[in-house]
Design an enzyme around this catalytic site. Structure first.
Site, PDB file in Angstrom:
ATOM      1  N   CYS A 120     107.431  70.881  96.418  1.00 36.47           N
ATOM      2  CA  CYS A 120     106.571  69.720  96.207  1.00 36.47           C
ATOM      3  C   CYS A 120     105.428  70.144  95.297  1.00 36.47           C
ATOM      4  O   CYS A 120     105.240  71.331  95.033  1.00 36.47           O
ATOM      5  CB  CYS A 120     106.035  69.161  97.519  1.00 36.47           C
ATOM      6  SG  CYS A 120     105.546  67.419  97.324  1.00 36.47           S
ATOM      7  N   CYS A 122     102.129  68.687  95.794  1.00 35.36           N
ATOM      8  CA  CYS A 122     100.827  68.258  96.308  1.00 35.36           C
ATOM      9  C   CYS A 122      99.851  69.389  96.620  1.00 35.36           C
ATOM     10  O   CYS A 122      98.645  69.199  96.515  1.00 35.36           O
ATOM     11  CB  CYS A 122     100.992  67.335  97.507  1.00 35.36           C
ATOM     12  SG  CYS A 122     102.025  67.992  98.821  1.00 35.36           S
ATOM     13  N   CYS A 130     102.143  64.163  95.264  1.00 34.64           N
ATOM     14  CA  CYS A 130     103.393  64.928  95.245  1.00 34.64           C
ATOM     15  C   CYS A 130     104.114  64.846  93.905  1.00 34.64           C
ATOM     16  O   CYS A 130     105.142  65.482  93.705  1.00 34.64           O
ATOM     17  CB  CYS A 130     104.317  64.457  96.369  1.00 34.64           C
ATOM     18  SG  CYS A 130     103.541  64.551  97.998  1.00 34.64           S
ATOM     19  N   LYS A 195     111.617  60.536 104.827  1.00 36.33           N
ATOM     20  CA  LYS A 195     110.267  61.044 105.094  1.00 36.33           C
ATOM     21  C   LYS A 195     109.313  59.863 105.094  1.00 36.33           C
ATOM     22  O   LYS A 195     109.137  59.178 104.078  1.00 36.33           O
ATOM     23  CB  LYS A 195     109.860  62.064 104.033  1.00 36.33           C
ATOM     24  CG  LYS A 195     108.450  62.599 104.240  1.00 36.33           C
ATOM     25  CD  LYS A 195     108.104  63.719 103.290  1.00 36.33           C
ATOM     26  CE  LYS A 195     106.672  64.175 103.502  1.00 36.33           C
ATOM     27  NZ  LYS A 195     106.269  65.227 102.565  1.00 36.33           N
ATOM     28  N   ARG A 205      97.833  68.734 106.326  1.00 32.58           N
ATOM     29  CA  ARG A 205      97.111  68.568 105.061  1.00 32.58           C
ATOM     30  C   ARG A 205      95.841  69.399 105.035  1.00 32.58           C
ATOM     31  O   ARG A 205      95.446  69.873 103.973  1.00 32.58           O
ATOM     32  CB  ARG A 205      96.831  67.088 104.796  1.00 32.58           C
ATOM     33  CG  ARG A 205      98.120  66.360 104.461  1.00 32.58           C
ATOM     34  CD  ARG A 205      97.898  64.915 104.089  1.00 32.58           C
ATOM     35  NE  ARG A 205      99.182  64.234 103.998  1.00 32.58           N
ATOM     36  CZ  ARG A 205      99.336  62.924 103.919  1.00 32.58           C
ATOM     37  NH1 ARG A 205      98.274  62.136 103.907  1.00 32.58           N
ATOM     38  NH2 ARG A 205     100.533  62.395 103.842  1.00 32.58           N
ATOM     39  N   ARG A 217     100.079  57.957 100.126  1.00 30.61           N
ATOM     40  CA  ARG A 217     101.427  58.272  99.677  1.00 30.61           C
ATOM     41  C   ARG A 217     102.410  57.110  99.899  1.00 30.61           C
ATOM     42  O   ARG A 217     103.619  57.294  99.915  1.00 30.61           O
ATOM     43  CB  ARG A 217     101.945  59.518 100.408  1.00 30.61           C
ATOM     44  CG  ARG A 217     101.070  60.756 100.267  1.00 30.61           C
ATOM     45  CD  ARG A 217     101.915  62.022 100.341  1.00 30.61           C
ATOM     46  NE  ARG A 217     101.180  63.226 100.701  1.00 30.61           N
ATOM     47  CZ  ARG A 217     100.354  63.896  99.884  1.00 30.61           C
ATOM     48  NH1 ARG A 217     100.117  63.450  98.669  1.00 30.61           N
ATOM     49  NH2 ARG A 217      99.772  65.003 100.297  1.00 30.61           N
ATOM     50  N   GLU A 233     118.254  55.944 101.979  1.00 37.71           N
ATOM     51  CA  GLU A 233     117.669  57.169 101.412  1.00 37.71           C
ATOM     52  C   GLU A 233     118.572  58.381 101.661  1.00 37.71           C
ATOM     53  O   GLU A 233     118.797  59.201 100.778  1.00 37.71           O
ATOM     54  CB  GLU A 233     116.289  57.438 102.036  1.00 37.71           C
ATOM     55  CG  GLU A 233     115.152  56.626 101.438  1.00 37.71           C
ATOM     56  CD  GLU A 233     114.678  57.207 100.102  1.00 37.71           C
ATOM     57  OE1 GLU A 233     115.310  58.119  99.566  1.00 37.71           O
ATOM     58  OE2 GLU A 233     113.647  56.714  99.604  1.00 37.71           O
ATOM     59  N   LYS A 248     111.789  62.892 109.097  1.00 33.25           N
ATOM     60  CA  LYS A 248     110.439  63.417 109.322  1.00 33.25           C
ATOM     61  C   LYS A 248     109.432  62.282 109.389  1.00 33.25           C
ATOM     62  O   LYS A 248     109.465  61.419 108.523  1.00 33.25           O
ATOM     63  CB  LYS A 248     110.088  64.346 108.148  1.00 33.25           C
ATOM     64  CG  LYS A 248     108.692  64.918 108.199  1.00 33.25           C
ATOM     65  CD  LYS A 248     108.410  65.679 106.947  1.00 33.25           C
ATOM     66  CE  LYS A 248     106.970  66.148 106.992  1.00 33.25           C
ATOM     67  NZ  LYS A 248     106.518  66.723 105.761  1.00 33.25           N
ATOM     68  N   SER A 274     103.139  68.573 112.117  1.00 29.44           N
ATOM     69  CA  SER A 274     101.884  69.170 112.567  1.00 29.44           C
ATOM     70  C   SER A 274     101.169  68.339 113.628  1.00 29.44           C
ATOM     71  O   SER A 274     100.703  68.875 114.632  1.00 29.44           O
ATOM     72  CB  SER A 274     100.972  69.394 111.362  1.00 29.44           C
ATOM     73  OG  SER A 274     100.750  68.183 110.661  1.00 29.44           O
ATOM     74  N   TYR A 313     106.525  74.065 114.564  1.00 28.08           N
ATOM     75  CA  TYR A 313     105.486  75.076 114.716  1.00 28.08           C
ATOM     76  C   TYR A 313     105.585  75.762 116.076  1.00 28.08           C
ATOM     77  O   TYR A 313     104.896  76.738 116.337  1.00 28.08           O
ATOM     78  CB  TYR A 313     104.112  74.426 114.509  1.00 28.08           C
ATOM     79  CG  TYR A 313     104.023  73.768 113.150  1.00 28.08           C
ATOM     80  CD1 TYR A 313     103.769  74.528 112.009  1.00 28.08           C
ATOM     81  CD2 TYR A 313     104.277  72.403 112.991  1.00 28.08           C
ATOM     82  CE1 TYR A 313     103.744  73.940 110.752  1.00 28.08           C
ATOM     83  CE2 TYR A 313     104.253  71.803 111.736  1.00 28.08           C
ATOM     84  CZ  TYR A 313     103.993  72.576 110.623  1.00 28.08           C
ATOM     85  OH  TYR A 313     103.990  72.000 109.380  1.00 28.08           O
TER      86      TYR A 313
END
Ligand code: PBG
Ligand code: ZN
Length: 324
Positions: A120, A122, A130, A195, A205, A217, A233, A248, A274, A313
């Site tokens: 990406c 970004c 992005c 996404k 971020r 976005r 998609e 996501k 996150s 994570y």
């Protein structure tokens, strides 16, 4: 068969019986750990909203990668934090950019670890979008070449798989083409296909310093209200050459994971993002929930919904919990 002839509790009586009839088995092979790499030596900047996660310089990143490998987690996904940002995100496709250097180093030290790179712009653009900014809009077609160059530079550094997360139309085809032209047909593409434009990305971020400096976005990421569009998609990305498709975030989109799983025969990945991680950590810290149990329940739910792979994570904590 109805009660009292049928009694569901019969098969719940003991650990052994419960183990025998368990439908969903979460294993360490399902897990992919996201990691943040930054320039410097012996850097380990804590990410306040993501306890246990850091911006790591390559020396420290290699230690974590070794821990991942020793725990038998099969893969990591890398995000870079560059020193400099500019309008065209040149740091993303620099031959000696932060991700390229990290990939090189980890492939030299632990060649068997599957290394996936997030593709990406970004983190690398001064505007934080992005793709390429043209006036007040994101120029789809002008972004494709830069994304493809980014993927190619990751492949040259030794990445096993590239994961475009930008949501520009047509980027999977462009990436497949440039990889194949350069003899990287072995490099797989895991496409962030469905996404969503999600507020759950907040902690990421700040971790990756990738928030957009103007606007949001919404013109490229999906509307959380849409489900059929996710199928379109995903289908597009498969036609363009994706090997693995991703949904996501995960937890608020379990229905999407389930629908994609039913319609698609490729491996399905889900990104336990996150914000999903931070919420559990925060509630655990407050003493309001049993963090480790909520973690395992969450990961099991994502797998049960139909994900074959989970970017999370929690990967290290979960791998430890899953150890026999
Ligand atoms: C960047 C990117 C984002 C995430 C992965 N890649 C953030 C965004 O789209 O703003 C989110 C990951 C997370 O929240 O854990 N394209
Ligand atoms: Zn991005």
């Amino acid at each position: 068969m109805l009660f009292p002839d049928y009694r569901p509790r019969r098969l719940r009586q003991s650990e052994g019986l419960r183990n025998m009839i368990r439908e969903t088995q979460l294993t360490v092979n399902d897990l992919i750990l996201p990691l943040f790499v930054i320039n410097g030596k012996d850097v380990k900047n804590p990410i306040p909203s993501m306890p246990g996660h850091y911006q790591l310089s390559i020396d420290n990143f290699l230690k974590t990668a070794q821990e991942v490998y020793d725990l038998e987690i099969p893969a990591i996904v890398l995000f870079g934090i560059p020193d400099k940002k500019d309008a065209l995100g040149t740091g993303a496709y620099a031959a000696s950019g932060i991700v390229q250097n990290a990939v090189n180093a980890v492939k030299e030290k632990i060649p068997e670890l599957v290394v996936i790179t997030d593709v990406c712009l970004c983190q690398y653009t001064d505007h934080g979008h992005c793709g390429v900014v043209e006036g007040n809009t994101i120029d789809n077609d002008a972004s494709l070449d830069l994304l493809a160059r980014t993927a190619l530079s990751h492949a040259k550094a030794g990445a096993d798989m590239v994961a475009p997360s930008d949501m520009m139309d047509g980027r999977v085809a462009e990436i497949r083409e440039i990889l194949d032209e350069n003899n990287f047909n072995r490099v797989a593409i895991m496409a962030y296909s469905a996404k969503y434009c999600s507020a759950y990305y907040g902690p990421f971020r700040s971790a990756a310093d990738s928030a957009p400096k103007f606007g949001d976005r919404r013109t490229y990421q999906m509307d959380p209200a849409n489900a059929l569009e996710a199928i379109r998609e995903v289908t597009l990305d498969i036609e363009e050459g994706a090997d693995i498709i991703m949904v996501k975030p995960a937890l608020a989109y379990l229905d999407i994971i389930c629908r994609v799983r039913e319609e698609i025969d490729l491996p399905v990945a889900a990104y336990n993002v996150s914000g999903e991680f931070s919420m559990i950590k925060a509630a655990e810290k407050m003493g309001w929930i049993d963090g480790p149990r909520v973690m395992m329940e969450t990961l099991t739910a994502i797998k049960r919904a139909g994900a074959d792979l989970i970017l999370t994570y929690f990967a290290i904590e979960a791998a430890k919990a899953l150890r026999p």
